[in-house]
Design an enzyme around this catalytic site. Sequence first.
Site, PDB file in Angstrom:
ATOM      1  N   ARG A 181      16.353  69.546  17.531  1.00  0.00           N
ATOM      2  CA  ARG A 181      16.563  70.836  17.036  1.00  0.00           C
ATOM      3  C   ARG A 181      16.785  71.876  18.136  1.00  0.00           C
ATOM      4  NH1 ARG A 181      12.558  73.180  12.471  1.00  0.00           N
ATOM      5  NH2 ARG A 181      11.438  73.717  14.180  1.00  0.00           N
ATOM      6  N   THR A 198      18.113  78.365  17.000  1.00  0.00           N
ATOM      7  CA  THR A 198      18.805  78.188  15.558  1.00  0.00           C
ATOM      8  C   THR A 198      18.103  77.269  14.640  1.00  0.00           C
ATOM      9  OG1 THR A 198      20.276  76.355  16.149  1.00  0.00           O
ATOM     10  CG2 THR A 198      21.013  78.727  16.404  1.00  0.00           C
ATOM     11  N   ASP A 236       4.437  71.554  17.509  1.00  0.00           N
ATOM     12  CA  ASP A 236       5.377  70.335  17.886  1.00  0.00           C
ATOM     13  C   ASP A 236       4.860  69.098  17.962  1.00  0.00           C
ATOM     14  OD1 ASP A 236       7.310  68.724  19.340  1.00  0.00           O
ATOM     15  OD2 ASP A 236       8.323  70.754  19.721  1.00  0.00           O
ATOM     16  N   ASP A 285       6.029  66.621  21.244  1.00  0.00           N
ATOM     17  CA  ASP A 285       5.454  67.382  22.583  1.00  0.00           C
ATOM     18  C   ASP A 285       3.900  66.727  22.427  1.00  0.00           C
ATOM     19  OD1 ASP A 285       7.703  68.692  23.392  1.00  0.00           O
ATOM     20  OD2 ASP A 285       7.026  70.624  23.045  1.00  0.00           O
TER      21      ASP A 285
END
Length: 209
Positions: free
Chosen positions: A105, A109, A201, A204
Amino acid sequence: MRLENITLVRHPLIDHSLTVIRRKDTGTEEFRRHAGIVSKILLVEVMKSFGTANMRIETPLAAMTGKKLKDEVVVVPVLRAGLAMLFAIQDFLPAVSVGFVGLERDEKTAQAREYYRKLPKLYATHRVLVIDPMLATGGSFDDTVRLLKDKGAKRVTIVCIVSAPEGIKRVQKHHPEVKIFTAAIDDGLNDRKFIVPGLGDFGDRYFGT
Ligand code: PRP
Ligand code: URA
């Protein structure tokens, strides 16, 4: 959001492990372990509907009829976070065919961009499990399912850990026949298109990036 074709998988072990991976102070080791537990329980639930065929075997004491999995399964992890679920699934299905789709991603955006693809030949009879822990806007699953259908897949199931209603709606609109298994349906997305309350996330946190 329609509830048909969605299975919200409930289990006390999921409640426990999901809480561990949601906590912001959970470190990589615990995060990996508990993400693996949730992934395994999800897979057990997904595979409840899979077919088996009778098989004659001999135990050390007698002949008997056992069973073997009948459906041919292809697992497609969406890189990179989908790998977390693949590691767990391979414990149950050590010989499963694996196809890869790499999507990332854009941070501004939230649009997914494809950077890698390697798929086995897909047939209409294959049970194709698309795995990615986070269903946020739904862009990554939407694009992946579309390309798998273009390559011949007909029996596609999405498996995710945390989903947002926005993403579920998008997948349902474009792929109404696809089944979705999720361990949680959260409140929604924030202005950065992160799931709230979510877990941050996933990639991560899992890979310690
Ligand atoms: C995350 C996640 C999904 C995607 C979900 O991946 O693993 O693939 O975002 O968002 P969406 O539903 O809005 O498409 P990310 O792009 O951060 O890449 P990563 O797996 O490499 O961390
Ligand atoms: N991807 C993640 O890892 N987390 C989110 O909340 C949304 C997309």
